[in-house]
Write a protein that holds these residues in place. Structure first.
Motif, PDB file in Angstrom:
ATOM      1  N   GLY A  96       7.037   3.155   3.366  1.00 19.58           N
ATOM      2  CA  GLY A  96       6.807   2.468   4.634  1.00 19.58           C
ATOM      3  C   GLY A  96       7.543   1.120   4.655  1.00 19.58           C
ATOM      4  O   GLY A  96       7.941   0.596   3.615  1.00 19.58           O
ATOM      5  N   GLU A 106      -3.573  -3.827  -1.098  1.00 18.10           N
ATOM      6  CA  GLU A 106      -4.062  -5.081  -0.530  1.00 18.10           C
ATOM      7  C   GLU A 106      -5.571  -5.222  -0.699  1.00 18.10           C
ATOM      8  O   GLU A 106      -6.082  -6.323  -0.917  1.00 18.10           O
ATOM      9  CB  GLU A 106      -3.683  -5.164   0.956  1.00 18.10           C
ATOM     10  CG  GLU A 106      -2.176  -5.317   1.220  1.00 18.10           C
ATOM     11  CD  GLU A 106      -1.448  -3.977   1.337  1.00 18.10           C
ATOM     12  OE1 GLU A 106      -2.020  -2.940   0.915  1.00 18.10           O
ATOM     13  OE2 GLU A 106      -0.313  -3.964   1.838  1.00 18.10           O
ATOM     14  N   PRO A 139      -8.637   5.076  15.361  1.00 20.35           N
ATOM     15  CA  PRO A 139      -9.253   3.808  15.753  1.00 20.35           C
ATOM     16  C   PRO A 139      -8.318   2.845  16.464  1.00 20.35           C
ATOM     17  O   PRO A 139      -8.788   1.970  17.200  1.00 20.35           O
ATOM     18  CB  PRO A 139      -9.732   3.198  14.424  1.00 20.35           C
ATOM     19  CG  PRO A 139      -9.393   4.153  13.356  1.00 20.35           C
ATOM     20  CD  PRO A 139      -8.646   5.309  13.920  1.00 20.35           C
ATOM     21  N   ASP A 199      -0.816   4.083  -6.534  1.00 22.18           N
ATOM     22  CA  ASP A 199       0.418   3.329  -6.748  1.00 22.18           C
ATOM     23  C   ASP A 199       1.069   3.854  -8.028  1.00 22.18           C
ATOM     24  O   ASP A 199       0.389   4.003  -9.055  1.00 22.18           O
ATOM     25  CB  ASP A 199       0.037   1.849  -6.923  1.00 22.18           C
ATOM     26  CG  ASP A 199       1.005   0.925  -6.221  1.00 22.18           C
ATOM     27  OD1 ASP A 199       2.060   1.390  -5.775  1.00 22.18           O
ATOM     28  OD2 ASP A 199       0.684  -0.279  -6.124  1.00 22.18           O
ATOM     29  N   GLY A 246      -2.427   0.652   5.231  1.00 20.19           N
ATOM     30  CA  GLY A 246      -1.903  -0.609   4.721  1.00 20.19           C
ATOM     31  C   GLY A 246      -2.896  -1.732   4.973  1.00 20.19           C
ATOM     32  O   GLY A 246      -3.940  -1.518   5.605  1.00 20.19           O
ATOM     33  N   ILE A 285       5.997  -2.194   2.586  1.00 22.64           N
ATOM     34  CA  ILE A 285       6.137  -2.171   1.124  1.00 22.64           C
ATOM     35  C   ILE A 285       7.618  -2.199   0.724  1.00 22.64           C
ATOM     36  O   ILE A 285       7.971  -2.739  -0.333  1.00 22.64           O
ATOM     37  CB  ILE A 285       5.381  -0.968   0.502  1.00 22.64           C
ATOM     38  CG1 ILE A 285       5.429  -1.040  -1.022  1.00 22.64           C
ATOM     39  CG2 ILE A 285       5.872   0.333   1.012  1.00 22.64           C
ATOM     40  CD1 ILE A 285       4.594   0.015  -1.721  1.00 22.64           C
ATOM     41  N   LEU A 296     -13.897   4.578  10.421  1.00 25.19           N
ATOM     42  CA  LEU A 296     -13.410   4.830   9.054  1.00 25.19           C
ATOM     43  C   LEU A 296     -14.569   4.844   8.052  1.00 25.19           C
ATOM     44  O   LEU A 296     -14.596   5.658   7.121  1.00 25.19           O
ATOM     45  CB  LEU A 296     -12.372   3.785   8.628  1.00 25.19           C
ATOM     46  CG  LEU A 296     -11.047   3.751   9.398  1.00 25.19           C
ATOM     47  CD1 LEU A 296     -10.055   2.810   8.711  1.00 25.19           C
ATOM     48  CD2 LEU A 296     -10.439   5.127   9.567  1.00 25.19           C
ATOM     49  N   ALA A 325      -4.815   5.664   2.419  1.00 26.65           N
ATOM     50  CA  ALA A 325      -3.365   5.542   2.603  1.00 26.65           C
ATOM     51  C   ALA A 325      -3.043   4.556   3.708  1.00 26.65           C
ATOM     52  O   ALA A 325      -1.931   4.550   4.227  1.00 26.65           O
ATOM     53  CB  ALA A 325      -2.773   6.918   2.928  1.00 26.65           C
ATOM     54  N   GLY A 375       1.006   7.555   7.869  1.00 27.95           N
ATOM     55  CA  GLY A 375       2.023   6.727   7.229  1.00 27.95           C
ATOM     56  C   GLY A 375       2.801   7.477   6.166  1.00 27.95           C
ATOM     57  O   GLY A 375       2.681   8.700   6.013  1.00 27.95           O
ATOM     58  N   VAL A 420      -7.535  -3.049   6.194  1.00 22.95           N
ATOM     59  CA  VAL A 420      -8.358  -2.307   7.152  1.00 22.95           C
ATOM     60  C   VAL A 420      -9.351  -1.374   6.443  1.00 22.95           C
ATOM     61  O   VAL A 420     -10.423  -1.065   6.990  1.00 22.95           O
ATOM     62  CB  VAL A 420      -7.452  -1.550   8.146  1.00 22.95           C
ATOM     63  CG1 VAL A 420      -6.722  -0.414   7.491  1.00 22.95           C
ATOM     64  CG2 VAL A 420      -8.205  -1.044   9.331  1.00 22.95           C
TER      65      VAL A 420
HETATM   66  N1  LIG Z   1       4.829   4.194   0.755  1.00 23.03           N
HETATM   67  C1  LIG Z   1       4.775   4.242  -0.555  1.00 23.03           C
HETATM   68  O1  LIG Z   1       5.554   4.947  -1.205  1.00 23.03           O
HETATM   69  C2  LIG Z   1       3.709   3.458  -1.289  1.00 23.03           C
HETATM   70  C3  LIG Z   1       3.732   3.447  -2.683  1.00 23.03           C
HETATM   71  C4  LIG Z   1       2.724   2.771  -3.365  1.00 23.03           C
HETATM   72  C5  LIG Z   1       1.731   2.110  -2.654  1.00 23.03           C
HETATM   73  N2  LIG Z   1       1.744   2.111  -1.301  1.00 23.03           N
HETATM   74  C6  LIG Z   1       0.683   1.396  -0.571  1.00 23.03           C
HETATM   75  O2  LIG Z   1       0.015   2.343   0.246  1.00 23.03           O
HETATM   76  C7  LIG Z   1      -0.430   1.728   1.446  1.00 23.03           C
HETATM   77  C8  LIG Z   1       0.177   2.496   2.620  1.00 23.03           C
HETATM   78  O3  LIG Z   1       1.593   2.387   2.549  1.00 23.03           O
HETATM   79  P1  LIG Z   1       2.575   3.201   3.506  1.00 23.03           P
HETATM   80  O4  LIG Z   1       3.938   2.854   3.056  1.00 23.03           O
HETATM   81  O5  LIG Z   1       2.156   4.604   3.569  1.00 23.03           O
HETATM   82  O6  LIG Z   1       2.270   2.447   4.895  1.00 23.03           O
HETATM   83  P2  LIG Z   1       2.620   2.922   6.367  1.00 23.03           P
HETATM   84  O7  LIG Z   1       3.714   3.918   6.350  1.00 23.03           O
HETATM   85  O8  LIG Z   1       2.762   1.690   7.165  1.00 23.03           O
HETATM   86  O9  LIG Z   1       1.288   3.706   6.812  1.00 23.03           O
HETATM   87  C9  LIG Z   1       0.052   3.073   6.997  1.00 23.03           C
HETATM   88  C10 LIG Z   1      -0.767   3.964   7.896  1.00 23.03           C
HETATM   89  O10 LIG Z   1      -2.052   3.372   8.079  1.00 23.03           O
HETATM   90  C11 LIG Z   1      -2.494   3.779   9.359  1.00 23.03           C
HETATM   91  N3  LIG Z   1      -3.508   2.871   9.895  1.00 23.03           N
HETATM   92  C12 LIG Z   1      -3.384   1.592  10.288  1.00 23.03           C
HETATM   93  N4  LIG Z   1      -4.559   1.140  10.772  1.00 23.03           N
HETATM   94  C13 LIG Z   1      -5.434   2.167  10.681  1.00 23.03           C
HETATM   95  C14 LIG Z   1      -6.789   2.331  11.017  1.00 23.03           C
HETATM   96  N5  LIG Z   1      -7.527   1.355  11.557  1.00 23.03           N
HETATM   97  N6  LIG Z   1      -7.355   3.542  10.772  1.00 23.03           N
HETATM   98  C15 LIG Z   1      -6.650   4.570  10.235  1.00 23.03           C
HETATM   99  N7  LIG Z   1      -5.348   4.460   9.903  1.00 23.03           N
HETATM  100  C16 LIG Z   1      -4.757   3.272  10.127  1.00 23.03           C
HETATM  101  C17 LIG Z   1      -1.256   3.729  10.252  1.00 23.03           C
HETATM  102  O11 LIG Z   1      -1.465   4.689  11.261  1.00 23.03           O
HETATM  103  P3  LIG Z   1      -0.560   4.859  12.564  1.00 23.03           P
HETATM  104  O12 LIG Z   1       0.853   4.956  12.087  1.00 23.03           O
HETATM  105  O13 LIG Z   1      -1.078   6.103  13.174  1.00 23.03           O
HETATM  106  O14 LIG Z   1      -0.789   3.651  13.433  1.00 23.03           O
HETATM  107  C18 LIG Z   1      -0.135   4.096   9.290  1.00 23.03           C
HETATM  108  O15 LIG Z   1       0.301   5.408   9.478  1.00 23.03           O
HETATM  109  C19 LIG Z   1       0.023   0.275   1.364  1.00 23.03           C
HETATM  110  O16 LIG Z   1      -1.016  -0.495   0.850  1.00 23.03           O
HETATM  111  C20 LIG Z   1       1.169   0.311   0.363  1.00 23.03           C
HETATM  112  O17 LIG Z   1       1.345  -0.914  -0.323  1.00 23.03           O
HETATM  113  C21 LIG Z   1       2.708   2.779  -0.599  1.00 23.03           C
END
Ligand SMILES: NC(=O)c1ccc[n+]([C@@H]2O[C@H](COP(=O)([O-])OP(=O)(O)OC[C@H]3O[C@@H](n4cnc5c(N)ncnc54)[C@H](OP(=O)(O)O)[C@@H]3O)[C@@H](O)[C@H]2O)c1
Length: 409
Positions: free
Chosen positions: A226, A131, A66, A171, A107, A229, A90, A105, A20, A110
């Motif tokens: 992502g 979450e 997974p 965060d 969402g 968010i 995991l 990392a 992600g 999980v």
């Molecule tokens: N993005 C930011 O800048 C940011 C900033 C602060 C906080 N956050 C927090 O960080 C978390 C992730 O955000 P994100 O924006 O990076 O989300 P994202 O781009 O949607 O990435 C989430 C990743 O989790 C992986 N995933 C889902 N199910 C899984 C499983 N069972 N096992 C292993 N990996 C799994 C997905 O893999 P696949 O793609 O391979 O399916 C996806 O790549 C969220 O809680 C968000 O609120 C994000």
């Protein structure tokens, strides 16, 4: 064991959610740290090609996919890297004896079980995921406090004598608060101030909000993140989740957590102390900095993030959030006050509602309507500290109710 905070040997890392937005930036940070870090385990959900490429760069002992067991069985991996299959992959990765620190990392929820298992096994957890804390803060934080307490009993001045050294926030807002609290006593804290960019609809009228499209909502003015968010930032639900996250991380009551709109996203958040002193952390909007700080704490290393340029920034604006156009912030705060059943309902409904907004089956204001309905319908109840099984069952009930396109009620 190499304990992050006492770097004599490489910090051995498991990375969950490597595919992600945060996960890919974490890979860059971990590689950038060179011999200070050794990545032992990597998991992403379904992106097989990306996982293969990451395995070639990181050379981990083990990977997991997974979300796609068939693709996992066909992975083309470098010599010395094997696949962990099965529903508990995991947890297995996060609790390996050769892992010191788990970077989360993913969402959603999980990673709730892997985080609990990692802390039970005495691993440090650095989490971007909010979450898990919003739904399960009552389960996670006692474990971090127990680990910190056992260190404090032996060596009270050890950096690991703090729960935040065991459950490290990535965060950016919570990293800013963590950094502002360094060297301070909890008794000196008066208020926490979370900043919010305000998102793409900061000045939108109610009519414009009603007509908001996914394409427009995904255009965040300052952060590249992502999809989930980014939509949460547009509704301010993200800031609401962060209020709940801050409550758990810093053990501060909801009445002492403020939210301030700050469109430039330079001041990442602040702490007001009882003597009237305000400490903030400033930086460019680049998640690689808080990711790295959580890995190397309490040490600092050069980072790929550009430093803030105060002269170029020239001005910093602040204003109050509008509770009428952005009700999700108030709904999340109310859910936090009710308890963990309500916040579990909140995040399950939010994930479904955001998905439906993105697929066109729900309008933008419908996201907040869904949150309010879910908190009212499912958040009630005397038991506001559900155990893991109850929490997972509640999460599934809420998803089933709102995912089907059934009317929000
Ligand atoms: N993005 C930011 O800048 C940011 C900033 C602060 C906080 N956050 C927090 O960080 C978390 C992730 O955000 P994100 O924006 O990076 O989300 P994202 O781009 O949607 O990435 C989430 C990743 O989790 C992986 N995933 C889902 N199910 C899984 C499983 N069972 N096992 C292993 N990996 C799994 C997905 O893999 P696949 O793609 O391979 O399916 C996806 O790549 C969220 O809680 C968000 O609120 C994000």
């Amino acid at each position: 064991m190499s304990v992050p905070g006492r770097e004599v040997a490489p910090i051995r890392v498991a990375l969950l959610g490597s595919g992600g937005s945060i996960g890919r930036q974490a890979v860059d940070v971990l590689i950038g740290l060179g011999p200070a870090v050794r990545v032992v385990a990597v998991a992403t959900g379904r992106q097989a090609d990306l996982l293969e490429a990451q395995a070639r760069r990181l050379r981990p002992e083990v990977v997991a996919l997974p979300g796609d067991p068939a693709a996992a069985a066909r992975l083309d991996l470098p010599a010395g890297t094997r696949v962990e299959a099965g529903p508990d992959a995991l947890v297995t990765l996060a609790t390996r004896p050769d892992v010191d620190l788990v970077v989360v990392a993913t969402g959603g929820t999980v990673s709730l079980l892997p985080i609990l298992a990692a802390l039970e096994a005495g691993k440090v957890v650095a989490t971007a995921n909010k979450e898990t804390l919003v739904a399960g803060g009552h389960l996670v934080m006692p474990l971090a406090r127990r680990l910190a307490g056992s260190v404090a009993a032996r060596t009270p001045t050890d950096p690991l004598a703090s729960p935040l050294a065991w459950l490290r926030p990535i965060d950016s807002e919570h990293s800013a608060i963590w950094q502002s609290l360094a060297g301070e006593s909890p008794a000196g804290v008066a208020r926490l101030i979370l900043t919010a960019s305000g998102g793409p609809f900061l000045d939108a009228t109610p009519d414009e909000l009603a007509a908001a499209t996914p394409e427009r909502a995904l255009r965040h003015p300052t952060w590249s993140m992502g999809a989930k968010i980014t939509i949460d930032s547009a509704t301010l639900a993200n800031k609401g989740l962060e209020v709940v996250e801050a409550h758990w991380l810093y053990d501060v009551g909801y009445d002492a957590i403020d939210v301030v709109i700050h469109p430039q996203s330079v001041v990442h958040s602040a702490v007001l102390f009882v003597d009237g002193s305000l400490k903030a952390q400033l930086g460019t909007p680049d998640m690689r900095l808080p990711i790295q700080y959580a890995v190397t704490y309490p040490s600092r290393y050069p980072s790929p993030a550009a430093p803030p340029d105060l002269l170029a920034t020239a001005r910093l604006d602040f204003r109050a959030p509008d509770p009428v156009r952005f009700p999700a912030l108030r709904i999340a705060r109310d859910a936090g006050r009710i308890g963990s059943r309500a916040t579990t309902a909140l995040i399950a409904a939010d994930e479904v509602a955001v998905g439906r907004f993105l697929d066109g089956s729900l309008d933008f204001p419908g996201i907040a309507r869904t949150l309010e309905a879910a908190v009212q319908r499912f958040g009630d109840g005397a038991d506001q500290a559900p155990d893991v099984d109850e929490l997972i069952a509640l999460d599934a009930d809420v998803r089933a109710t709102y995912a089907t396109g059934s009317p929000v009620r």
